[in-house]
Design an enzyme around this catalytic site. Sequence first.
Site, PDB file in Angstrom:
ATOM      1  N   CYS A  22     -18.618  -4.795  11.963  1.00 55.49           N
ATOM      2  CA  CYS A  22     -19.126  -5.282  10.675  1.00 55.49           C
ATOM      3  C   CYS A  22     -19.663  -6.705  10.802  1.00 55.49           C
ATOM      4  O   CYS A  22     -18.932  -7.614  11.219  1.00 55.49           O
ATOM      5  CB  CYS A  22     -18.001  -5.232   9.641  1.00 55.49           C
ATOM      6  N   CYS A  45     -22.796  -5.219   1.237  1.00 57.08           N
ATOM      7  CA  CYS A  45     -23.167  -4.533   2.482  1.00 57.08           C
ATOM      8  C   CYS A  45     -24.673  -4.339   2.609  1.00 57.08           C
ATOM      9  O   CYS A  45     -25.210  -4.277   3.719  1.00 57.08           O
ATOM     10  CB  CYS A  45     -22.466  -3.169   2.566  1.00 57.08           C
ATOM     11  N   ASP A  50       0.783  -1.241   0.000  1.00 56.92           N
ATOM     12  CA  ASP A  50       0.000   0.000   0.000  1.00 56.92           C
ATOM     13  C   ASP A  50       0.812   1.287   0.000  1.00 56.92           C
ATOM     14  O   ASP A  50       0.240   2.366  -0.044  1.00 56.92           O
ATOM     15  CB  ASP A  50      -1.015   0.019   1.149  1.00 56.92           C
TER      16      ASP A  50
END
Length: 382
Positions: A247, A188, A134
């Site tokens: 989550c 989601c 990243d």
Amino acid sequence: MNYSEFKKDIIAYSKTIGIDKIGFTTPNPFTEMKNLLIRQEELDYQSGFEEKDIEKRVNPSLLFNQPRSIISIALAYPSKMKEAPRSKEGERRGIFCRASWGTDYHVVLRDRLQKLETYILSRVPDARMKSMVDTGELVDRAVAERAGVGWSGKNCSIITPEFGSYVYLGEMITNLPFAPDEPMQEGCGTCNKCVDVCPTGALIQGGQLDAKRCIAFLTQTKGFLPDEFRGKIGNRLYGCDTCQTVCPKNKGIDVHHHIEMEPDPEIAKPLLLPLLTMSNREFNETYGHVSGSWRGKKPIQRNAILALAHFKERAAVEVLIHLLKTDPRPVIRGTAAWALGKIGGKEAYEALKLYREKEQDQEVVGEIEKGLRFFDPELAER
């Protein structure tokens, strides 16, 4: 070369070297991500740690001559710590986020990507590749999403069906014509838990993050933490996992596939007080191998002071006074002053009064004043 068969061989080989998911996509520009990044820049939602050139973040052709495919990889990391030590009065502990447990994930992913490169070269000696984790230019999440590794969740993480969002991402641009995989459907749905519980409101809406308000970013800054966030940081020393722990797709997921990612409990959840008097050498020897050390010890020490204030830990008063008196860094002296006010007590009050007169740095004087405002002078003697 039969690239369809070679792709299958790469997928099979990837499993033998500890790559948990792998996907393939085209090197076409990531147009939707570009639009999102432009909007983020317009709103001043970028952290400042990103590559400044948006085109480089979304156009593989600017990074690699004549790319023909991109390989995306994901490695799953643990969500639970075995035998985690307890934080208690007199022995308060901070916490590093899960992405800073074990060996720095950049090191681990580069190892897997290097092995993958070596394997590809053994089959196609003139292959060209460019691998990134990243800190590279491309947006890992955009690559992984289009390569079918997972979908981009409302918490701005890639969510995989197998490992939830507890995955590290890396990618490899190649000059080999691998067929692309299909992206996943968004999963989601109507769930909005991550947005609703974000401690600082950094998740503006699903998929949109104001990085400057995100605790994961704030814990990495080196200056004074803005007042509005000091009460929200809790005992976090580096990073924040709230939008992942709430989550539903992460419920019950705890993967221990990679020995390098296993946390040392005393490093991942360390005692706070020893952090405050640690030398640079001690810090590097203890924490230098984890990703949370990349900004050095000052942000971690500042966050440890804020954590002690969060706990109102009276056992820290003596050390905090010592920092206020002797530390050469204004951010540490000032944060210690604020924490003394938050913790309270006569000793803290007297120290703040004394060093208000002695302190030369005006920002630190301001923090001493903030500390003193926590007190009712009539109660300070009690």
